[in-house]
Design a protein around this motif. Sequence first.
Motif, PDB file in Angstrom:
ATOM      1  N   SER A   1      25.311  39.376  27.929  1.00 47.84           N
ATOM      2  CA  SER A   1      25.944  38.660  29.031  1.00 47.84           C
ATOM      3  C   SER A   1      26.904  39.555  29.791  1.00 47.84           C
ATOM      4  O   SER A   1      27.017  39.483  31.021  1.00 47.84           O
ATOM      5  CB  SER A   1      26.677  37.429  28.496  1.00 47.84           C
ATOM      6  OG  SER A   1      25.766  36.519  27.925  1.00 47.84           O
ATOM      7  N   ALA A   2      27.640  40.414  29.045  1.00 51.06           N
ATOM      8  CA  ALA A   2      28.650  41.261  29.682  1.00 51.06           C
ATOM      9  C   ALA A   2      28.031  42.423  30.443  1.00 51.06           C
ATOM     10  O   ALA A   2      28.594  42.882  31.453  1.00 51.06           O
ATOM     11  CB  ALA A   2      29.617  41.784  28.634  1.00 51.06           C
ATOM     12  N   MET A   3      26.871  42.914  30.005  1.00 52.02           N
ATOM     13  CA  MET A   3      26.355  44.154  30.567  1.00 52.02           C
ATOM     14  C   MET A   3      25.031  44.003  31.321  1.00 52.02           C
ATOM     15  O   MET A   3      24.731  44.801  32.204  1.00 52.02           O
ATOM     16  CB  MET A   3      26.179  45.195  29.439  1.00 52.02           C
ATOM     17  CG  MET A   3      27.467  45.495  28.695  1.00 52.02           C
ATOM     18  SD  MET A   3      27.249  46.710  27.391  1.00 52.02           S
ATOM     19  CE  MET A   3      26.898  48.158  28.356  1.00 52.02           C
ATOM     20  N   GLU A   4      24.216  43.031  30.980  1.00 49.24           N
ATOM     21  CA  GLU A   4      22.885  42.964  31.551  1.00 49.24           C
ATOM     22  C   GLU A   4      22.617  41.687  32.346  1.00 49.24           C
ATOM     23  O   GLU A   4      21.887  41.705  33.340  1.00 49.24           O
ATOM     24  CB  GLU A   4      21.836  43.090  30.421  1.00 49.24           C
ATOM     25  CG  GLU A   4      21.904  44.383  29.639  1.00 49.24           C
ATOM     26  CD  GLU A   4      21.547  45.585  30.472  1.00 49.24           C
ATOM     27  OE1 GLU A   4      20.817  45.441  31.473  1.00 49.24           O
ATOM     28  OE2 GLU A   4      22.003  46.694  30.128  1.00 49.24           O
ATOM     29  N   LYS A   5      23.178  40.584  31.946  1.00 50.47           N
ATOM     30  CA  LYS A   5      22.794  39.303  32.534  1.00 50.47           C
ATOM     31  C   LYS A   5      23.359  39.138  33.950  1.00 50.47           C
ATOM     32  O   LYS A   5      24.511  39.489  34.216  1.00 50.47           O
ATOM     33  CB  LYS A   5      23.268  38.154  31.642  1.00 50.47           C
ATOM     34  CG  LYS A   5      22.835  36.782  32.162  1.00 50.47           C
ATOM     35  CD  LYS A   5      23.231  35.686  31.209  1.00 50.47           C
ATOM     36  CE  LYS A   5      22.766  34.335  31.753  1.00 50.47           C
ATOM     37  NZ  LYS A   5      23.107  33.230  30.851  1.00 50.47           N
TER      38      LYS A   5
ATOM     39  N   GLU B   1      33.839  36.856  31.771  1.00 53.87           N
ATOM     40  CA  GLU B   1      34.605  35.978  32.653  1.00 53.87           C
ATOM     41  C   GLU B   1      34.632  36.524  34.083  1.00 53.87           C
ATOM     42  O   GLU B   1      34.611  35.748  35.053  1.00 53.87           O
ATOM     43  CB  GLU B   1      36.026  35.824  32.105  1.00 53.87           C
ATOM     44  CG  GLU B   1      36.124  34.832  30.961  1.00 53.87           C
ATOM     45  CD  GLU B   1      35.669  33.451  31.370  1.00 53.87           C
ATOM     46  OE1 GLU B   1      36.083  32.971  32.450  1.00 53.87           O
ATOM     47  OE2 GLU B   1      34.860  32.858  30.626  1.00 53.87           O
ATOM     48  N   LYS B   2      34.669  37.826  34.223  1.00 49.20           N
ATOM     49  CA  LYS B   2      34.693  38.416  35.568  1.00 49.20           C
ATOM     50  C   LYS B   2      33.407  38.104  36.315  1.00 49.20           C
ATOM     51  O   LYS B   2      33.417  37.778  37.522  1.00 49.20           O
ATOM     52  CB  LYS B   2      34.905  39.915  35.460  1.00 49.20           C
ATOM     53  CG  LYS B   2      35.045  40.588  36.829  1.00 49.20           C
ATOM     54  CD  LYS B   2      35.290  42.074  36.693  1.00 49.20           C
ATOM     55  CE  LYS B   2      35.406  42.725  38.069  1.00 49.20           C
ATOM     56  NZ  LYS B   2      35.614  44.186  37.985  1.00 49.20           N
ATOM     57  N   LYS B   3      32.238  38.205  35.551  1.00 44.35           N
ATOM     58  CA  LYS B   3      30.959  37.881  36.202  1.00 44.35           C
ATOM     59  C   LYS B   3      30.912  36.418  36.631  1.00 44.35           C
ATOM     60  O   LYS B   3      30.421  36.082  37.728  1.00 44.35           O
ATOM     61  CB  LYS B   3      29.800  38.187  35.245  1.00 44.35           C
ATOM     62  CG  LYS B   3      29.460  39.657  35.137  1.00 44.35           C
ATOM     63  CD  LYS B   3      28.202  39.852  34.298  1.00 44.35           C
ATOM     64  CE  LYS B   3      27.773  41.302  34.300  1.00 44.35           C
ATOM     65  NZ  LYS B   3      26.507  41.493  33.565  1.00 44.35           N
ATOM     66  N   LEU B   4      31.430  35.536  35.790  1.00 42.86           N
ATOM     67  CA  LEU B   4      31.460  34.116  36.134  1.00 42.86           C
ATOM     68  C   LEU B   4      32.401  33.855  37.315  1.00 42.86           C
ATOM     69  O   LEU B   4      32.133  33.032  38.193  1.00 42.86           O
ATOM     70  CB  LEU B   4      31.878  33.286  34.912  1.00 42.86           C
ATOM     71  CG  LEU B   4      30.872  33.231  33.750  1.00 42.86           C
ATOM     72  CD1 LEU B   4      31.491  32.531  32.543  1.00 42.86           C
ATOM     73  CD2 LEU B   4      29.590  32.522  34.166  1.00 42.86           C
TER      74      LEU B   4
ATOM     75  N   THR C   1      41.355  39.134  43.682  1.00 39.05           N
ATOM     76  CA  THR C   1      41.065  40.074  42.562  1.00 39.05           C
ATOM     77  C   THR C   1      41.142  39.322  41.235  1.00 39.05           C
ATOM     78  O   THR C   1      41.874  38.346  41.093  1.00 39.05           O
ATOM     79  CB  THR C   1      42.069  41.235  42.553  1.00 39.05           C
ATOM     80  OG1 THR C   1      43.382  40.722  42.423  1.00 39.05           O
ATOM     81  CG2 THR C   1      41.940  42.065  43.834  1.00 39.05           C
ATOM     82  N   PHE C   2      40.370  39.867  40.284  1.00 38.82           N
ATOM     83  CA  PHE C   2      40.325  39.247  38.946  1.00 38.82           C
ATOM     84  C   PHE C   2      40.932  40.217  37.925  1.00 38.82           C
ATOM     85  O   PHE C   2      40.479  41.358  37.798  1.00 38.82           O
ATOM     86  CB  PHE C   2      38.881  38.923  38.553  1.00 38.82           C
ATOM     87  CG  PHE C   2      38.763  38.200  37.254  1.00 38.82           C
ATOM     88  CD1 PHE C   2      38.940  36.823  37.200  1.00 38.82           C
ATOM     89  CD2 PHE C   2      38.479  38.880  36.075  1.00 38.82           C
ATOM     90  CE1 PHE C   2      38.820  36.152  35.999  1.00 38.82           C
ATOM     91  CE2 PHE C   2      38.370  38.215  34.874  1.00 38.82           C
ATOM     92  CZ  PHE C   2      38.540  36.840  34.830  1.00 38.82           C
ATOM     93  N   GLY C   3      41.965  39.776  37.278  1.00 37.94           N
ATOM     94  CA  GLY C   3      42.615  40.609  36.261  1.00 37.94           C
ATOM     95  C   GLY C   3      42.743  39.877  34.943  1.00 37.94           C
ATOM     96  O   GLY C   3      42.225  38.771  34.756  1.00 37.94           O
ATOM     97  N   PHE C   4      43.460  40.501  34.003  1.00 44.94           N
ATOM     98  CA  PHE C   4      43.606  39.915  32.666  1.00 44.94           C
ATOM     99  C   PHE C   4      44.407  38.618  32.714  1.00 44.94           C
ATOM    100  O   PHE C   4      44.196  37.712  31.911  1.00 44.94           O
ATOM    101  CB  PHE C   4      44.282  40.908  31.718  1.00 44.94           C
ATOM    102  CG  PHE C   4      43.318  41.931  31.192  1.00 44.94           C
ATOM    103  CD1 PHE C   4      42.440  41.621  30.160  1.00 44.94           C
ATOM    104  CD2 PHE C   4      43.278  43.198  31.726  1.00 44.94           C
ATOM    105  CE1 PHE C   4      41.543  42.558  29.688  1.00 44.94           C
ATOM    106  CE2 PHE C   4      42.386  44.138  31.251  1.00 44.94           C
ATOM    107  CZ  PHE C   4      41.511  43.830  30.224  1.00 44.94           C
TER     108      PHE C   4
END
Length: 431
Positions: free
Chosen positions: A171-175, A252-255, A266-269
């Motif tokens: 999910s984090a790298m490919e989806k 979460e960033k992809k979502l 921007t999306f941060g921690f």
Amino acid sequence: MGFKNLIQLKPKEFLSKINDEEVPQEVRKRTYHETGFRHSSRNMGNSQTLAICLDAVYAKFENEEKELNHKQEELKRPYFQEQRAKESEIKGFQVAIDNANENIKQKEDKNQDIKDNIKELKFEITDLPLNPEIYGVPAKKGASAKFWIGLTVLIPITVYLFMFYASVVYSAMEKQFTYDDLRWYVPNAILLAAEDGFQALATVIFAPFIFIGLGYLIHMFYQKKKLISYFKLAGVVLATLAFDVLLAFFVEKKLWELNVVDENATFGFSEAMQSQEFWLIIFLGFIAYLIWGFIFDFVMEENKEKDKVKNAIRKRHEQIEIHREQIHDNTAKIDELKSLIRTIKEKVSAANGRINELQSIIDGTIIPTAEYKLYASEYLQGWLTFIGEQLRIAKPEEDKLITECINVYKLHLNAVGVRPDYQNTVFTKTL
């Protein structure tokens, strides 16, 4: 001529010429010659009477030999010596039998002790897993049961970690998230990665092993029980936590990117920490990772304890095999000793039989047949001298009578055990 003259043939006449002391051989030969001449003259050289006279001569010779005590002792000396030697031999045999019986008893006692040891070892094999400390084995009670329980829990957690991290990494790298598919947990992540190519497949498959390896490091550092190991352990845990945070952050960033409206946002921690999925991913992965690491450590420790018990049991099985070989060797030695005893007893029996034979010889009278033949021939010569010199009969009758006398003499020698090829043979007659 026959019976009237035979009455005159008495031992007293012979014994008057031979005393108790042994006389010289030439004197004794002359005496037998003269006696044969005299008896022949009294019986007119009759061959039938000669047979009776020879029996009387032999009886006289036997009586003479009996009375010659010193000579009998000399003749019997070899038999006495052989008898003593046989008795000594039997004593040696008896000592050998006693020693063999003692060895048999020792080996039988040893076999019994070994059997008792085997019985004790078998009990220890059964009791060792329950009470290892009693037998000097530094292991915990019930290590085997704890190991299997821990392994039973560890296997499904391992499967879970593999599936969870394979899904999260995918999910984090490919989806590529879509409005129709917002799930961050992908059960079929491996199949989908395979469709994306070998690199994606390798990443999804091997990435979970990073976390499993980090869990293994928990065991490696925790078992050393040193301060520096605890620092390393803390570092491994923090690194894993950081890894989990990054994976959750990228998911979460992809979502967020799929749902963002403001292009300048921007999306941060700080934004990620406000998401429930962010914390859910961290806890479902990191907490499971910690549980897996500590359970793995527990299983390895219990396996070590179980190995201690297993090794102790294995050593006892080896000792039992060694003991059984010792019993087999001792039993073979016992059979050899029993066979030796039987052989020795046969020799003892043979020696006792020979001792009885020798005692029969010693108790009897030894008659030197070769010597008797010498004197008997002198007696015959005296008998034949009368026939040839004094008996007035025709020449043919004289030759016939001489031949009859010689035949009677030969039959007599054969009857009393004298053989032509026996020079020094003796025989015994019980007294």
